[in-house]
Scaffold this motif. Sequence first.
Motif, PDB file in Angstrom:
ATOM      1  N   ALA A   9       0.830  -1.210   0.000  1.00 40.63           N
ATOM      2  CA  ALA A   9       0.000   0.000   0.000  1.00 40.63           C
ATOM      3  C   ALA A   9       0.865   1.261   0.000  1.00 40.63           C
ATOM      4  N   LYS A  10       1.924   1.252   0.791  1.00 41.55           N
ATOM      5  CA  LYS A  10       2.805   2.418   0.883  1.00 41.55           C
ATOM      6  C   LYS A  10       3.515   2.672  -0.443  1.00 41.55           C
ATOM      7  N   GLU A  11       4.060   1.611  -1.050  1.00 41.43           N
ATOM      8  CA  GLU A  11       4.796   1.734  -2.308  1.00 41.43           C
ATOM      9  C   GLU A  11       3.888   2.174  -3.453  1.00 41.43           C
ATOM     10  N   ALA A  12       2.652   1.649  -3.464  1.00 40.79           N
ATOM     11  CA  ALA A  12       1.722   1.972  -4.551  1.00 40.79           C
ATOM     12  C   ALA A  12       0.949   3.263  -4.287  1.00 40.79           C
ATOM     13  N   GLU A  13       1.091   3.802  -3.060  1.00 39.63           N
ATOM     14  CA  GLU A  13       0.393   5.036  -2.668  1.00 39.63           C
ATOM     15  C   GLU A  13      -1.127   4.881  -2.764  1.00 39.63           C
ATOM     16  N   VAL A  14      -1.589   3.740  -2.208  1.00 36.56           N
ATOM     17  CA  VAL A  14      -3.022   3.483  -2.138  1.00 36.56           C
ATOM     18  C   VAL A  14      -3.334   2.980  -0.732  1.00 36.56           C
ATOM     19  N   SER A  15      -4.621   2.804  -0.440  1.00 30.02           N
ATOM     20  CA  SER A  15      -5.014   2.310   0.873  1.00 30.02           C
ATOM     21  C   SER A  15      -4.808   0.801   0.977  1.00 30.02           C
ATOM     22  N   THR A  18      -7.583  -1.047  -0.710  1.00 28.80           N
ATOM     23  CA  THR A  18      -7.448  -1.175  -2.173  1.00 28.80           C
ATOM     24  C   THR A  18      -6.551  -2.343  -2.531  1.00 28.80           C
ATOM     25  N   VAL A  19      -5.440  -2.488  -1.813  1.00 29.23           N
ATOM     26  CA  VAL A  19      -4.546  -3.626  -2.051  1.00 29.23           C
ATOM     27  C   VAL A  19      -5.287  -4.938  -1.810  1.00 29.23           C
ATOM     28  N   SER A  20      -6.065  -4.983  -0.741  1.00 27.05           N
ATOM     29  CA  SER A  20      -6.831  -6.183  -0.418  1.00 27.05           C
ATOM     30  C   SER A  20      -7.815  -6.523  -1.529  1.00 27.05           C
ATOM     31  N   ARG A  21      -8.464  -5.484  -2.089  1.00 30.13           N
ATOM     32  CA  ARG A  21      -9.422  -5.721  -3.170  1.00 30.13           C
ATOM     33  C   ARG A  21      -8.715  -6.273  -4.414  1.00 30.13           C
ATOM     34  N   VAL A  22      -7.543  -5.771  -4.717  1.00 35.01           N
ATOM     35  CA  VAL A  22      -6.786  -6.263  -5.870  1.00 35.01           C
ATOM     36  C   VAL A  22      -6.395  -7.734  -5.668  1.00 35.01           C
ATOM     37  N   ASN A  25      -9.265 -10.077  -6.150  1.00 35.99           N
ATOM     38  CA  ASN A  25      -9.946  -9.960  -7.439  1.00 35.99           C
ATOM     39  C   ASN A  25     -11.296  -9.264  -7.353  1.00 35.99           C
ATOM     40  N   ASN A  26     -11.413  -8.316  -6.436  1.00 35.38           N
ATOM     41  CA  ASN A  26     -12.639  -7.522  -6.325  1.00 35.38           C
ATOM     42  C   ASN A  26     -12.746  -6.587  -7.538  1.00 35.38           C
ATOM     43  N   LYS A  27     -13.934  -6.503  -8.117  1.00 37.47           N
ATOM     44  CA  LYS A  27     -14.122  -5.718  -9.338  1.00 37.47           C
ATOM     45  C   LYS A  27     -14.128  -4.207  -9.077  1.00 37.47           C
ATOM     46  N   ASN A  28     -14.287  -3.821  -7.829  1.00 33.19           N
ATOM     47  CA  ASN A  28     -14.410  -2.388  -7.503  1.00 33.19           C
ATOM     48  C   ASN A  28     -13.056  -1.684  -7.399  1.00 33.19           C
ATOM     49  N   VAL A  29     -12.229  -1.903  -8.405  1.00 26.94           N
ATOM     50  CA  VAL A  29     -10.927  -1.235  -8.494  1.00 26.94           C
ATOM     51  C   VAL A  29     -10.739  -0.815  -9.952  1.00 26.94           C
ATOM     52  N   SER A  30     -10.326   0.419 -10.177  1.00 28.60           N
ATOM     53  CA  SER A  30     -10.139   0.888 -11.554  1.00 28.60           C
ATOM     54  C   SER A  30      -8.977   0.144 -12.202  1.00 28.60           C
ATOM     55  N   PRO A  31      -9.036  -0.059 -13.521  1.00 26.88           N
ATOM     56  CA  PRO A  31      -7.941  -0.758 -14.223  1.00 26.88           C
ATOM     57  C   PRO A  31      -6.577  -0.113 -13.980  1.00 26.88           C
TER      58      PRO A  31
END
Length: 330
Positions: A9-15, A18-22, A25-31
């Motif tokens: 999360a820190k490296e990608a600058e996301v929550s 969001t990492v957990s959703r990726v 395979n949760n669909k609620n993440v933008s491409p």
Amino acid sequence: MGFNIYDIAKEAEVSIATVSRVINNNKNVSPKTRRKVEEVIKKLDYSPNLTARSLASNKTMIIGILVTDIRNPFHSMAAYKIVGELEKYGYMSLLLNTSDDSFTKAKYLELIYKRGVDGILLVGSDYGDLSLKDNFKKVSKEIPVVFLNSFLDEDSYCIICNEDEGIKQSLRHLKKKGYKSPALIVESKSFKSRALKAKTESFKKYMNEFYRNEKIKIFELEKNNKNYTSTIKNIIEEKVDAIQFETDALALSFLTLLERLNYKVPDDIAIVGFDNIDSSKDAIKALTTIDHKINEHAILAVDKLKSLINGEQVEKRTYINPELIVRETS
């Protein structure tokens, strides 16, 4: 150094969410965000802890696969394809060989259910054993169960081969080729599977349609008895000139023996198998067979199970029409 979800999360600058959703395979993440997170995961060579992942998602990402006899070419081909399809969706497989004994089937069904799998796939028509109905009902209330080529009742989720269409194509072909006296050869079993019953009834039905005045000849072989000499003697006495077999495995055994006894296939006698297993093309003569479309069955069974795991509505019963493959033995 081991990295965790916080590092991603820190490296990608996301929550972290969001990492957990990726990861799940949760669909609620933008491409765009998904690609960004996946690149970091790859860069850090991160592998999610499966135990933590199952606790978070309430899923183990493990599917149970049951077969009655892994030596059976149909079972092994279907299981191989199923495992490959499941891997595409991130699932691991737990394969159990149950035998066709009812008690053992029930025992292994309970064992694999208690293992905490997300769903179960049952490969082969031997799982339509009504004595196991209560066992399957108990399990299917808790997790999805999909039958491949069998079912127990109208509530079963299943992929089914339409054997009737296959036998129809075979007998029509034999009639057009000029064969006058076909027979059906099957294995004799204490439990008559759905597929065996369907092939037998369809053979009778289409003999009456294409060979109206011909005697219906059905030979039953003891399972695991490889001494086919007496059966061949009966075939000769009955003046059979074409044989539809229950399976390719049976057909290939007879093909070898008939050639050894100097019977010319297909001049003296035609042979048709059922399943289109890999070895049917590589026999001493390429086997005419009814293509069960095993890979298609496996793919659809995995899709149906995956949809049920995800809470989606699917049709309970899906039929697949087989196809006659004409080769050198007819």
